[in-house]
Design a protein around this motif. Structure first.
Motif, PDB file in Angstrom:
ATOM      1  N   MET A 119       9.544  14.298   9.325  1.00 17.64           N
ATOM      2  CA  MET A 119       8.472  14.069   8.355  1.00 17.64           C
ATOM      3  C   MET A 119       7.173  13.613   9.021  1.00 17.64           C
ATOM      4  N   ASN A 120       7.101  13.790  10.354  1.00 14.31           N
ATOM      5  CA  ASN A 120       5.920  13.405  11.116  1.00 14.31           C
ATOM      6  C   ASN A 120       5.621  11.912  11.011  1.00 14.31           C
ATOM      7  N   ILE A 163       3.966   6.658   7.247  1.00 19.61           N
ATOM      8  CA  ILE A 163       4.453   7.919   6.683  1.00 19.61           C
ATOM      9  C   ILE A 163       3.243   8.675   6.140  1.00 19.61           C
ATOM     10  N   PRO A 164       2.735   9.687   6.861  1.00 17.78           N
ATOM     11  CA  PRO A 164       1.498  10.352   6.444  1.00 17.78           C
ATOM     12  C   PRO A 164       1.707  11.297   5.270  1.00 17.78           C
ATOM     13  N   SER A 170      -1.917   7.424   5.095  1.00 19.64           N
ATOM     14  CA  SER A 170      -0.496   7.158   5.291  1.00 19.64           C
ATOM     15  C   SER A 170      -0.038   6.027   4.386  1.00 19.64           C
ATOM     16  N   PHE A 171       1.281   5.989   4.158  1.00 19.58           N
ATOM     17  CA  PHE A 171       1.935   4.855   3.532  1.00 19.58           C
ATOM     18  C   PHE A 171       2.637   4.080   4.641  1.00 19.58           C
ATOM     19  N   ARG A 172       2.410   2.776   4.693  1.00 22.36           N
ATOM     20  CA  ARG A 172       2.931   1.951   5.786  1.00 22.36           C
ATOM     21  C   ARG A 172       3.980   0.965   5.289  1.00 22.36           C
ATOM     22  N   ILE A 173       5.062   0.848   6.064  1.00 23.32           N
ATOM     23  CA  ILE A 173       6.058  -0.196   5.901  1.00 23.32           C
ATOM     24  C   ILE A 173       6.095  -0.974   7.208  1.00 23.32           C
ATOM     25  N   ASP A 174       5.980  -2.300   7.141  1.00 24.09           N
ATOM     26  CA  ASP A 174       5.953  -3.035   8.397  1.00 24.09           C
ATOM     27  C   ASP A 174       6.584  -4.418   8.254  1.00 24.09           C
ATOM     28  N   ALA A 175       6.865  -5.019   9.403  1.00 23.31           N
ATOM     29  CA  ALA A 175       7.418  -6.368   9.459  1.00 23.31           C
ATOM     30  C   ALA A 175       6.823  -7.079  10.670  1.00 23.31           C
TER      31      ALA A 175
END
Length: 213
Positions: A119-120, A163-164, A170-175
């Motif tokens: 999904m790049n 997630i572009p 993009s949509f970002r998920i982070d910690a």
């Protein structure tokens, strides 16, 4: 022949990765929300007589990142003040307190772009420094007054996934992990007493919308 093939494959891979890298000079802005989730067991005060528990909170955040080299960025995270309820327990006695804080964090980050991931998606990692300032501390007690939490400076780690859904969005998920420890003091009978260290050291979980320029 095998060695030549491996060298050629490596050169080709590097060329492909460079071609799809996030180029130096790019800016990105991420707007979202994060939850500051303090570690369990936030320490003891007054020579172990008082146990400390700090609760979690969610607030809007924004970050800006400038790429100083291909795939390498410097990011500054900011937020509106986080609010935390604090519970102090001494035997059968419970004392409530609260504070607000701002945790600006500066990080150096590497983005794994152009590696043909599903999904790049674009993972990234970072390390930096966190500065946390506390204010509007309150303690609800007949014995203790004027709770004060000192500012904190510590290391911070960051990992996430972009997630572009367009070439620049993009949509970002982070910690993040932040090393946050603060010295606490209170007034007792008109005198200020240092009562120990509160170890917050939270994991910070978030989501965000990211735009590149």
């Amino acid at each position: 022949m095998k060695l030549q093939s491996l060298v050629l494959a490596a050169i080709t891979a590097l060329t492909v990765n460079t071609a799809f890298a996030i180029p130096a000079g790019t800016w990105s802005v991420a707007a979202g929300a994060h939850m500051v989730d303090p570690k369990n067991n936030n320490g003891t005060l007054a020579n172990g007589a008082i146990d400390v528990d700090v609760d979690s909170d969610i607030r809007p955040t924004i970050s800006g990142e400038y790429f100083i080299a291909d795939n390498v960025g410097v990011e500054l995270l900011a937020a509106i003040p986080f609010h935390h309820d604090i519970t102090l327990t001494a035997g059968d006695t419970t004392i409530d307190a609260k504070t607000q804080h701002l945790p600006p964090t500066l990080s150096l980050q590497y983005h794994f772009d152009g590696y043909n991931m599903p999904m790049n998606v674009k993972p990234f990692i970072g390390v930096g420094v966190n500065y946390t300032t506390f204010f509007k501390e309150k303690i609800y007690s007949d014995t203790y007054e004027n709770l004060k939490l000192d500012d904190s400076v510590g290391v911070a780690g960051h990992l996430g996934l972009d997630i572009p859904f367009t070439p620049t969005e993009s949509f970002r998920i982070d910690a993040r992990y932040m090393d946050i420890k603060t010295d606490a003091s209170v007034d007792v009978a008109g005198k200020t007493l240092d009562i120990g260290e509160v170890d917050i050291s939270p994991w910070v979980y978030g989501v965000a919308f990211v735009k590149q320029f």
